[in-house]
Design a protein around this motif. Sequence first.
Motif, short mmCIF file in Angstrom:
data_model
loop_
_atom_site.label_atom_id
_atom_site.label_comp_id
_atom_site.label_asym_id
_atom_site.label_seq_id
_atom_site.Cartn_x
_atom_site.Cartn_y
_atom_site.Cartn_z
N GLY A 168 4.06 -1.45 6.07
CA GLY A 168 3.30 -1.54 4.53
C GLY A 168 1.88 -1.18 4.71
O GLY A 168 1.38 -1.04 3.62
N HIS A 169 1.40 -1.11 5.83
CA HIS A 169 -0.09 -0.93 5.90
C HIS A 169 -0.40 0.19 6.85
O HIS A 169 -1.56 0.99 6.46
N HIS A 170 0.22 0.55 7.87
CA HIS A 170 -0.19 1.57 8.84
C HIS A 170 0.66 2.60 8.91
O HIS A 170 1.83 2.76 9.24
N PRO A 171 0.31 4.05 8.57
CA PRO A 171 1.37 5.13 8.44
C PRO A 171 2.08 5.24 9.64
O PRO A 171 1.11 5.55 10.49
N ASP A 172 3.38 5.36 9.78
CA ASP A 172 3.96 5.93 10.91
C ASP A 172 4.81 6.89 10.54
O ASP A 172 5.59 7.37 11.44
N LEU A 208 0.77 -1.31 -0.14
CA LEU A 208 -0.03 0.19 -0.09
C LEU A 208 0.73 1.20 -0.06
O LEU A 208 0.40 2.19 -0.65
N MET A 209 2.09 1.09 0.69
CA MET A 209 2.80 2.17 0.81
C MET A 209 4.33 1.84 1.07
O MET A 209 4.44 0.85 1.86
N PRO A 210 5.13 2.62 0.63
CA PRO A 210 6.54 2.19 1.03
C PRO A 210 6.94 2.52 2.74
O PRO A 210 5.92 3.33 3.33
N ALA A 211 7.99 2.13 2.93
CA ALA A 211 8.58 2.45 4.12
C ALA A 211 9.65 3.51 4.18
O ALA A 211 10.14 3.65 3.22
N ARG A 212 9.96 4.08 5.40
CA ARG A 212 11.06 5.06 5.37
C ARG A 212 12.29 4.52 4.81
O ARG A 212 13.08 5.16 4.30
N ARG A 213 12.83 3.20 5.26
CA ARG A 213 13.87 2.57 4.88
C ARG A 213 14.29 2.39 3.38
O ARG A 213 15.14 2.23 3.00
N ASP A 214 12.78 2.29 2.74
CA ASP A 214 13.07 2.14 1.19
C ASP A 214 13.29 3.37 0.62
O ASP A 214 13.83 3.16 -0.62
N LEU A 215 13.43 4.32 0.98
CA LEU A 215 13.93 5.99 0.50
C LEU A 215 15.42 6.07 0.64
O LEU A 215 16.06 6.07 1.69
N ASP A 216 16.11 6.37 -0.41
CA ASP A 216 17.55 6.62 -0.64
C ASP A 216 17.82 8.18 -0.79
O ASP A 216 17.26 8.74 -1.88
N PRO A 217 18.23 8.66 0.21
CA PRO A 217 18.46 10.42 0.01
C PRO A 217 19.32 10.73 -1.22
O PRO A 217 19.04 11.60 -1.97
N LEU A 218 20.43 9.68 -1.49
CA LEU A 218 20.99 10.08 -2.69
C LEU A 218 20.00 9.98 -4.01
O LEU A 218 20.29 10.96 -4.97
N GLU A 219 19.15 9.37 -3.94
CA GLU A 219 18.22 9.20 -5.22
C GLU A 219 17.17 10.38 -5.20
O GLU A 219 16.66 10.67 -6.04
N LEU A 220 17.26 11.15 -4.18
CA LEU A 220 16.19 12.46 -3.89
C LEU A 220 17.00 13.70 -3.84
O LEU A 220 16.35 14.74 -3.41
N SER A 221 18.29 13.81 -4.21
CA SER A 221 19.11 14.89 -4.16
C SER A 221 18.45 16.07 -4.75
O SER A 221 18.59 17.32 -4.26
#
Length: 154
Positions: free
Chosen positions: A140-144, A32-45
């Motif tokens: 993956g289910h409950h926004p934190d 349903l949604m990704p987790a924070r750990r899925d995000l890569d700051p280098l990919e979001l520069s």
Amino acid sequence: MTRQVEATPATLQRPRLQRLLQYWHDKRGSRLMPARRDLDPLELSWVLGDLSLVEVHRADHGRLRYRFRLIGSRVAERLGYEMTGKWLEDLPEPAYRAYLAEAYGEVVARAVPLSEHPDMVIDHRLHHYEILRMPLASDGHHPDMLLVAVDFND
């Protein structure tokens, strides 16, 4: 109620936010949604200065609280104060606090990316912007956590 709508490429006006929404979808995969750990700051520069991470805390009786884990440098500059590490209740403007609590609560409740195009007076200055708020969930289910991106139009 805020004027948020479900974020899609058609509802977003700014290409940077459309790109970020696609990134969110790519990272969530079949969840349903990704987790924070899925995000890569280098990919979001390309958007880091306009991003904020907001922790979602579930307090007594289901009440939600929000803590700013990270406020993008351009967002802090625009607001005129730094909120990284602080709670929503620490925001100096009561009307802005109420607005954000409602907007964040809607993202948590619906568990989908939402966007809006508000014109808002913050600390006696008019701000024109487009904002994208996306839920993140460790399970993956409950926004934190919320990933929030702002694209100022002025």
